[in-house]
Design a protein around this motif. Structure first.
Motif, mmCIF file in Angstrom:
data_model
loop_
_atom_site.group_PDB
_atom_site.id
_atom_site.type_symbol
_atom_site.label_atom_id
_atom_site.label_comp_id
_atom_site.label_asym_id
_atom_site.label_seq_id
_atom_site.Cartn_x
_atom_site.Cartn_y
_atom_site.Cartn_z
ATOM 1 N N ALA A 158 19.146 67.013 54.907
ATOM 2 C CA ALA A 158 19.199 66.562 56.173
ATOM 3 C C ALA A 158 17.766 66.521 56.899
ATOM 4 C CB ALA A 158 20.270 67.687 56.857
ATOM 5 N N GLU A 159 17.261 67.474 56.750
ATOM 6 C CA GLU A 159 15.753 67.736 57.448
ATOM 7 C C GLU A 159 14.953 66.451 57.093
ATOM 8 O OE1 GLU A 159 12.199 70.817 57.955
ATOM 9 O OE2 GLU A 159 14.050 71.454 57.042
ATOM 10 N N TYR A 160 14.997 66.034 56.004
ATOM 11 C CA TYR A 160 14.130 64.885 55.606
ATOM 12 C C TYR A 160 14.813 63.652 55.128
ATOM 13 C CZ TYR A 160 10.627 68.426 55.197
ATOM 14 O OH TYR A 160 9.766 69.854 55.398
ATOM 15 N N ASP A 161 15.871 63.495 55.890
ATOM 16 C CA ASP A 161 16.635 62.160 55.864
ATOM 17 C C ASP A 161 15.751 60.883 56.162
ATOM 18 O OD1 ASP A 161 18.863 60.388 55.133
ATOM 19 O OD2 ASP A 161 19.374 60.751 57.608
ATOM 20 N N GLY A 162 15.845 59.869 55.324
ATOM 21 C CA GLY A 162 15.162 58.810 55.314
ATOM 22 C C GLY A 162 13.527 58.981 55.020
ATOM 23 N N ARG A 163 13.189 60.013 54.613
ATOM 24 C CA ARG A 163 11.837 60.314 54.148
ATOM 25 C C ARG A 163 11.905 60.897 52.792
ATOM 26 N NH1 ARG A 163 8.957 64.296 57.964
ATOM 27 N NH2 ARG A 163 11.056 65.225 58.461
ATOM 28 N N LEU A 164 12.771 61.512 52.255
ATOM 29 C CA LEU A 164 12.761 62.003 50.992
ATOM 30 C C LEU A 164 14.012 61.703 50.120
ATOM 31 C CD1 LEU A 164 11.716 64.523 49.027
ATOM 32 C CD2 LEU A 164 13.269 65.934 50.111
ATOM 33 N N THR A 165 13.601 61.125 48.841
ATOM 34 C CA THR A 165 14.884 60.842 47.962
ATOM 35 C C THR A 165 14.990 62.099 47.058
ATOM 36 O OG1 THR A 165 14.077 58.370 47.893
ATOM 37 C CG2 THR A 165 15.389 59.387 45.962
ATOM 38 N N VAL A 166 16.367 62.178 46.926
ATOM 39 C CA VAL A 166 16.776 63.399 46.263
ATOM 40 C C VAL A 166 17.728 62.750 44.962
ATOM 41 C CG1 VAL A 166 17.985 65.818 46.261
ATOM 42 C CG2 VAL A 166 16.680 64.980 48.087
ATOM 43 N N VAL A 167 17.396 63.418 43.749
ATOM 44 C CA VAL A 167 18.400 63.148 42.561
ATOM 45 C C VAL A 167 18.723 64.163 41.937
ATOM 46 C CG1 VAL A 167 18.194 61.761 40.336
ATOM 47 C CG2 VAL A 167 16.721 60.925 42.408
#
Length: 232
Positions: free
Chosen positions: A99-108
């Motif tokens: 949520a905090e890095y939405d649009g900046r961090l890809t999480v897999v």
């Protein structure tokens, strides 16, 4: 491949802080010794250690993205066991980072079921079956949010998991077929083999931009993500 110590059926996880879990588990790795898990804390500069040298991708074309920030964004990859208490403890922090890095961090998220957990492989198959109907995240969340209800029980949890599928509105005949399809288990096994080739020996294990990270607290986890963002 390491195994995890198995609590008595129905035992509930003792309360503990996420910081403690990250320090002991994500801060190191698990090694199997006589079917026991030995936790080793690895001291790495800046909380990072090099990923194992293997001709294996950290992210495959069919890997499941919880968040996708597009090309050029830092990529956080977690090898996870759905029945692992430590993974369940870290789960809220990963959700906060998403949520905090939405649009900046890809999480897999990738599967790494441990053989010492009686329902971990089945749970992974169930999540993969749900993914076939576009419900990977919904089932992934359900597993961690209800883990104490179904984990570490010798009896099959298939009916419990099928109930989750019904709650999520999945087409049950399609779900049943996917669970029974050997290709679904093979897909889970591919993640497991990739993790082993990359040096994963326990869960949760995280990689950030190709390097294994060893966060010691939620704030340190954020610091490592911030460093990756600054580097990119």
């Amino acid at each position: 491949m390491s195994t995890a110590p198995r609590p008595a059926p129905g035992r509930r996880r003792r309360p503990g802080t996420l910081s403690r879990v990250l320090t002991v588990v994500a801060g190191g790795f698990l090694a199997a010794v006589a079917a026991l898990v030995v936790v080793t804390v690895v001291a790495g500069g800046g909380g990072r250690t090099p990923a194992a040298q293997a001709d294996v991708p950290l992210v495959r074309e069919d890997s499941h993205h919880l968040s996708d920030a597009g090309p050029g964004a830092p990529v956080l990859v977690g090898f996870l066991d759905l029945e692992c208490e430590a993974c369940a403890e870290v789960y809220p922090t990963v959700e906060e980072l998403r949520a905090e890095y939405d649009g900046r961090l890809t999480v897999v998220a990738r599967y790494f079921p441990l053989p010492g957990h009686p329902s971990s492989e089945t749970a992974a198959v169930v999540v993969e079956a749900a993914a076939g109907q576009g419900a990977f995240e919904g089932m992934y969340r359900r597993m961690y949010e209800t883990q104490e209800r179904w984990s570490h029980r010798e009896a099959s949890q298939a009916d419990v998991f099928r109930g989750f599928a019904a709650d999520l509105g999945l087409d049950l005949p399609t779900y049943d077929a996917a669970v029974a399809d050997p290709a679904t288990l093979q897909r889970v096994g591919q993640d497991l083999m990739d993790g082993q080739a990359l040096g994963v020996q326990g869960t949760p294990t995280f990689f950030l931009d190709g390097q294994r990270i060893e966060p010691t607290s939620p704030d340190h986890f954020r610091e490592l993500v911030d460093q990756a963002l600054a580097a990119d």
